[in-house]
Design a protein around this motif. Sequence first.
Motif, PDB file in Angstrom:
ATOM      1  N   UNK C  76       0.826  -1.216   0.000  1.00  0.00           N
ATOM      2  CA  UNK C  76       0.000   0.000   0.000  1.00  0.00           C
ATOM      3  C   UNK C  76       0.858   1.263   0.000  1.00  0.00           C
ATOM      4  N   UNK C  77       1.876   1.263   0.821  1.00  0.00           N
ATOM      5  CA  UNK C  77       2.715   2.458   0.954  1.00  0.00           C
ATOM      6  C   UNK C  77       4.008   2.327   0.153  1.00  0.00           C
ATOM      7  N   UNK C  78       4.517   1.124   0.054  1.00  0.00           N
ATOM      8  CA  UNK C  78       5.828   0.933  -0.585  1.00  0.00           C
ATOM      9  C   UNK C  78       6.946   1.140   0.401  1.00  0.00           C
ATOM     10  N   UNK C  79       8.169   0.763  -0.018  1.00  0.00           N
ATOM     11  CA  UNK C  79       9.293   0.825   0.910  1.00  0.00           C
ATOM     12  C   UNK C  79      10.458   1.577   0.270  1.00  0.00           C
ATOM     13  N   UNK C  80      10.157   2.757  -0.219  1.00  0.00           N
ATOM     14  CA  UNK C  80      11.170   3.569  -0.911  1.00  0.00           C
ATOM     15  C   UNK C  80      12.423   3.715  -0.057  1.00  0.00           C
ATOM     16  N   UNK C  81      12.222   3.927   1.229  1.00  0.00           N
ATOM     17  CA  UNK C  81      13.354   3.930   2.165  1.00  0.00           C
ATOM     18  C   UNK C  81      12.866   3.306   3.465  1.00  0.00           C
ATOM     19  N   UNK C  82      13.792   2.746   4.261  1.00  0.00           N
ATOM     20  CA  UNK C  82      13.364   2.174   5.555  1.00  0.00           C
ATOM     21  C   UNK C  82      12.671   3.206   6.434  1.00  0.00           C
ATOM     22  N   UNK C  83      13.186   4.446   6.415  1.00  0.00           N
ATOM     23  CA  UNK C  83      12.644   5.474   7.296  1.00  0.00           C
ATOM     24  C   UNK C  83      11.210   5.838   6.897  1.00  0.00           C
ATOM     25  N   UNK C  84      11.048   6.085   5.616  1.00  0.00           N
ATOM     26  CA  UNK C  84       9.737   6.489   5.106  1.00  0.00           C
ATOM     27  C   UNK C  84       8.685   5.419   5.376  1.00  0.00           C
ATOM     28  N   UNK C  85       9.056   4.187   5.108  1.00  0.00           N
ATOM     29  CA  UNK C  85       8.139   3.062   5.333  1.00  0.00           C
ATOM     30  C   UNK C  85       7.828   2.911   6.821  1.00  0.00           C
ATOM     31  N   UNK C  86       8.840   3.051   7.654  1.00  0.00           N
ATOM     32  CA  UNK C  86       8.637   2.866   9.097  1.00  0.00           C
ATOM     33  C   UNK C  86       7.747   3.960   9.677  1.00  0.00           C
ATOM     34  N   UNK C  87       7.864   5.162   9.157  1.00  0.00           N
ATOM     35  CA  UNK C  87       6.992   6.247   9.628  1.00  0.00           C
ATOM     36  C   UNK C  87       5.534   5.914   9.314  1.00  0.00           C
ATOM     37  N   UNK C  88       5.294   5.483   8.080  1.00  0.00           N
ATOM     38  CA  UNK C  88       3.922   5.161   7.688  1.00  0.00           C
ATOM     39  C   UNK C  88       3.375   3.999   8.515  1.00  0.00           C
ATOM     40  N   UNK C  89       4.192   3.006   8.704  1.00  0.00           N
ATOM     41  CA  UNK C  89       3.759   1.803   9.415  1.00  0.00           C
ATOM     42  C   UNK C  89       3.505   2.105  10.891  1.00  0.00           C
ATOM     43  N   UNK C  90       4.421   2.824  11.499  1.00  0.00           N
ATOM     44  CA  UNK C  90       4.248   3.158  12.906  1.00  0.00           C
ATOM     45  C   UNK C  90       3.028   4.033  13.141  1.00  0.00           C
ATOM     46  N   UNK C  91       2.804   4.966  12.239  1.00  0.00           N
ATOM     47  CA  UNK C  91       1.635   5.850  12.353  1.00  0.00           C
ATOM     48  C   UNK C  91       0.355   5.029  12.294  1.00  0.00           C
ATOM     49  N   UNK C  92       0.317   4.088  11.353  1.00  0.00           N
ATOM     50  CA  UNK C  92      -0.859   3.220  11.226  1.00  0.00           C
ATOM     51  C   UNK C  92      -1.092   2.395  12.506  1.00  0.00           C
ATOM     52  N   UNK C  93      -0.046   1.787  13.026  1.00  0.00           N
ATOM     53  CA  UNK C  93      -0.206   0.910  14.189  1.00  0.00           C
ATOM     54  C   UNK C  93      -0.686   1.688  15.406  1.00  0.00           C
ATOM     55  N   UNK C  94      -0.179   2.919  15.525  1.00  0.00           N
ATOM     56  CA  UNK C  94      -0.628   3.752  16.643  1.00  0.00           C
ATOM     57  C   UNK C  94      -2.105   4.096  16.503  1.00  0.00           C
ATOM     58  N   UNK C  95      -2.501   4.446  15.285  1.00  0.00           N
ATOM     59  CA  UNK C  95      -3.906   4.796  15.055  1.00  0.00           C
ATOM     60  C   UNK C  95      -4.838   3.616  15.310  1.00  0.00           C
ATOM     61  N   UNK C  96      -4.355   2.427  14.993  1.00  0.00           N
ATOM     62  CA  UNK C  96      -5.224   1.252  15.086  1.00  0.00           C
ATOM     63  C   UNK C  96      -5.389   0.748  16.520  1.00  0.00           C
ATOM     64  N   UNK C  97      -4.629   1.317  17.430  1.00  0.00           N
ATOM     65  CA  UNK C  97      -4.575   0.774  18.788  1.00  0.00           C
ATOM     66  C   UNK C  97      -4.809   1.881  19.800  1.00  0.00           C
TER      67      UNK C  97
END
Lengths: 291, 291, 291, 291
Positions: C76-97
């Motif tokens: 969905x987001x892609x992994x252009x860089x580890x940092x960019x991907x991790x920001x998106x993923x962490x933001x999602x996990x926080x929102x979901x919980x």
Amino acid sequence: MSTREGTGIVLGPNRYGKAESRVVRIVRDTTRHEIHDLNVSTSLYGDFAAAHTDGDQSQVLPTDTQKNTVFAFAKRHGVASPEDYAIALGTRLLEATPAAKGAVVQVEEYAWDRIPVNGFGHDHAFVRRGGEVRTAVVEVTSAGPSVTSGLKDLVVLKSTGSEFKGFLRDEYTTLPDADDRILATALRVDWHHRDGARPDWSTTYESVRALLLETFATTYSRALQETLYAMGRAVLTAHEDITRIAFSAPNKHHFLVDLEPFGLDNPGEVFIAADRPYGLIEAEVVREGTA
Amino acid sequence: MSTREGTGIVLGPNRYGKAESRVVRIVRDTTRHEIHDLNVSTSLYGDFAAAHTDGDQSQVLPTDTQKNTVFAFAKRHGVASPEDYAIALGTRLLEATPAAKGAVVQVEEYAWDRIPVNGFGHDHAFVRRGGEVRTAVVEVTSAGPSVTSGLKDLVVLKSTGSEFKGFLRDEYTTLPDADDRILATALRVDWHHRDGARPDWSTTYESVRALLLETFATTYSRALQETLYAMGRAVLTAHEDITRIAFSAPNKHHFLVDLEPFGLDNPGEVFIAADRPYGLIEAEVVREGTA
Amino acid sequence: MSTREGTGIVLGPNRYGKAESRVVRIVRDTTRHEIHDLNVSTSLYGDFAAAHTDGDQSQVLPTDTQKNTVFAFAKRHGVASPEDYAIALGTRLLEATPAAKGAVVQVEEYAWDRIPVNGFGHDHAFVRRGGEVRTAVVEVTSAGPSVTSGLKDLVVLKSTGSEFKGFLRDEYTTLPDADDRILATALRVDWHHRDGARPDWSTTYESVRALLLETFATTYSRALQETLYAMGRAVLTAHEDITRIAFSAPNKHHFLVDLEPFGLDNPGEVFIAADRPYGLIEAEVVREGTA
Amino acid sequence: MSTREGTGIVLGPNRYGKAESRVVRIVRDTTRHEIHDLNVSTSLYGDFAAAHTDGDQSQVLPTDTQKNTVFAFAKRHGVASPEDYAIALGTRLLEATPAAKGAVVQVEEYAWDRIPVNGFGHDHAFVRRGGEVRTAVVEVTSAGPSVTSGLKDLVVLKSTGSEFKGFLRDEYTTLPDADDRILATALRVDWHHRDGARPDWSTTYESVRALLLETFATTYSRALQETLYAMGRAVLTAHEDITRIAFSAPNKHHFLVDLEPFGLDNPGEVFIAADRPYGLIEAEVVREGTA
């Protein structure tokens, strides 16, 4: 062997399979569960040349199918012992694959103990024992199964009763004679059973393991070679159906630390355990006239 | 902190030491030897800025000296327990290094059993036990030593008595409720002792280890979190001088294998033990009003 | 914190997640594929006390769901860089919980090169580069993401230009001054970005890596401490948005071998690379007035 | 073979040596240093029965002496290539040990690159390359040296151009045909040189490595078996003096992740890289009429 015309370049020995399927089998016929924790690798050899030379898979039982069979047989046959299970599994894989001339099954078993609660082992809670890993390698051909049992990572140490002296010397030799040293190793041992022998595999395993340990403990050692040979003789003497036994034994060096600069003597008390390099002794002991 | 004028770039937190000195100490006061097998790491922190900013080593006790002290103290002080030895060693390193504000000593101990010969443990032949590693971390400052005992790689498994259900669900959730699953983990546990406490370290270690195992075995688990918390409570309840206990516990997944394609049912009998990914649960249980 | 009445025993810091999801993302929008090879670990912390104390999972987003999200976001987001991907993923996990106060995402990236064919990199065939692993750790809270980039296992060596002398001596010191020695280490480095900074993560990574290597190469070393400090200064001087940088550096000892018994001199030519023990230097370099 | 009278239990095949001497050789004849970083194992076989059966070491060249020779020859002979060095070392060990019938020397070489500074490689600062390890195994007997060159841990991946279908099916087969999958492996390859051949070892190594990679990249794969066979043919076709080449290749499975539950398609984009189990393909390609 298979070739392409005119090149003289041909396929040589080959085999394929699925390595390291991690099978955990819980026996729960009663409330007192049992656990068998295995790492299973299978491979097939035979006439699989077309897969290599022409990309033709029609004779190739997929490694995925081998894995499925590994798990299905953990249920269908059970895993009472690594050897017994491997014989059944190898026999099946050979039957299922017409092009195969042989199937090899390798099993590692990790031991678990029941967790003690009020002095009794719990029904369904376990703690992994650690220490050595029990192994079995079974090769099944049209002649039937050939069984090798074994263990690895059995780490033993003697704090005295070991010397090393009177060895060959050349201009690169600096090692002094040692009258009293630590002897330590991590044993890998494989013992081969006479064709057709069907001992109680687990009872035999425990007996061999005890003989290895006892002989290591009670034999004065003039070299790791002598100790291994004595261990092998003890096993072959006690077990008529074992035809040969192979050892691979790193000499895990423990160097006495020089404490003299600090005004301390060190009569065999403080050692540094070295990682690399290490001696490596490999030897077999065999029963003449057997295979 | 140290700086070069005008840049605003300064040295932050720092420490240095010697890691993983592998000490084997044989106690041979009688013919019945004892063995202590340790992996020792030491480090110092304090005002070592000059070494970083100016290459000035005059306040730096070399890591080579730290290593020498590790071995010398294995003789001079002995290693009756990891904690006792680490306190002595850390105290020495702090004293020897005027610039140091603290010394941290980490010890891992590998257990050995006597090799059984005719039912008795041998005097000087040993087999490494495997299983968990005992640990100790001691930090020594001018206020005295602060002691944390522990263990790692204690692998435990329950074949029933574990569920996981009623959890939060979102659009990425596919996991069904589990009424009966395998619960398995490899525990790392660290428990901190009240300042000034000097229990019999080894007796306490055995007691804590037994409590961890018993509680794991006898607690019905609605999540690994609940099991860890129960284990921690059991330890803190039994040991007044332990002020907190920390767990790091990978949830080692065991997935039930689908045998239905092969005409077999699988009521909790055949599992595949997965390597990665794994759950990872970290939690502390603490005694209020203590540090 | 949560407690049971009267005991004073309470839950302390805790977090949970899914470790080491091995994501391989192929970008195949054109026939010239790209590969991103990641090892992703996620965890959540916040108010999860009920899971520990009462076995209540209603606020617990399963680690299995975290894993699903890891893979879904690779698409969905892609992994252009580890940092960019991790920001998106962490933001999602926080929102979901809802119970979570923070989400931490750790990423390791393994580099691949295109296989050269006739001098050009192949469209869809790759060889793993080896060498250092790129890392990123992103912690997301209601204040936004906090980003730390880094690398590990960057193994470097200088065959001259390194001394170690003038150090503190005590009665356990035997090390002589060294005027010319091998300096070798396996670097773990983590650099923290100013809150809100959104540099081109990969360009910055390459720049920092080059600065670390160049500074290591060109700085005369009076101790590993001095070398690390110089490397840190170089990075902070060049990158205004990096607020601090942390080093963990084993001093991988290379001991000169004594060849004199064999009639050979050894002016810095033949060394034995030791495994253990090793020096371990840890230090941060920070920009004053930043967090 | 050696025996004790009447038992029929005798010593079988055996060898001994020193494993994993970590040699770092710096060539500093000019200010532009070179580095050779090796892991060297040696062993001897022959008539060493007395050491096993009678504890008689008089024919045993100690493993410590073997280690000394390893380091001394890094100076005396140099390590221009693993093969060249191993030939010299093995020849020496055989000469020094009258009871030996053969000496085996195994070398692993770890590659280093010069650190780039302003576009040029630095004179004496290096960064470890990572990736594959170069290997050599030389067996020296009275007939002269027998040389096998190789590499291990060469990890390669194709993101398309690989299928697996039309395979044998039985009742345990659930795998569907795959028209387009990831093919990935970590190659161990050993190629044997014609007796007496003395190519430029390092040039040959680079050529073989390039051929392996190119063939992997450009061959459409109907199975890993076919790919390995093609790689072997390419090497044997190009190098007349190579008589056979052996491959051991784990099929590192990359499973397509099912993203449909999350409303996402996944046309070969997101994979999970599995650890265990893995396929394992072993095959040799040989030149007929050679040994």
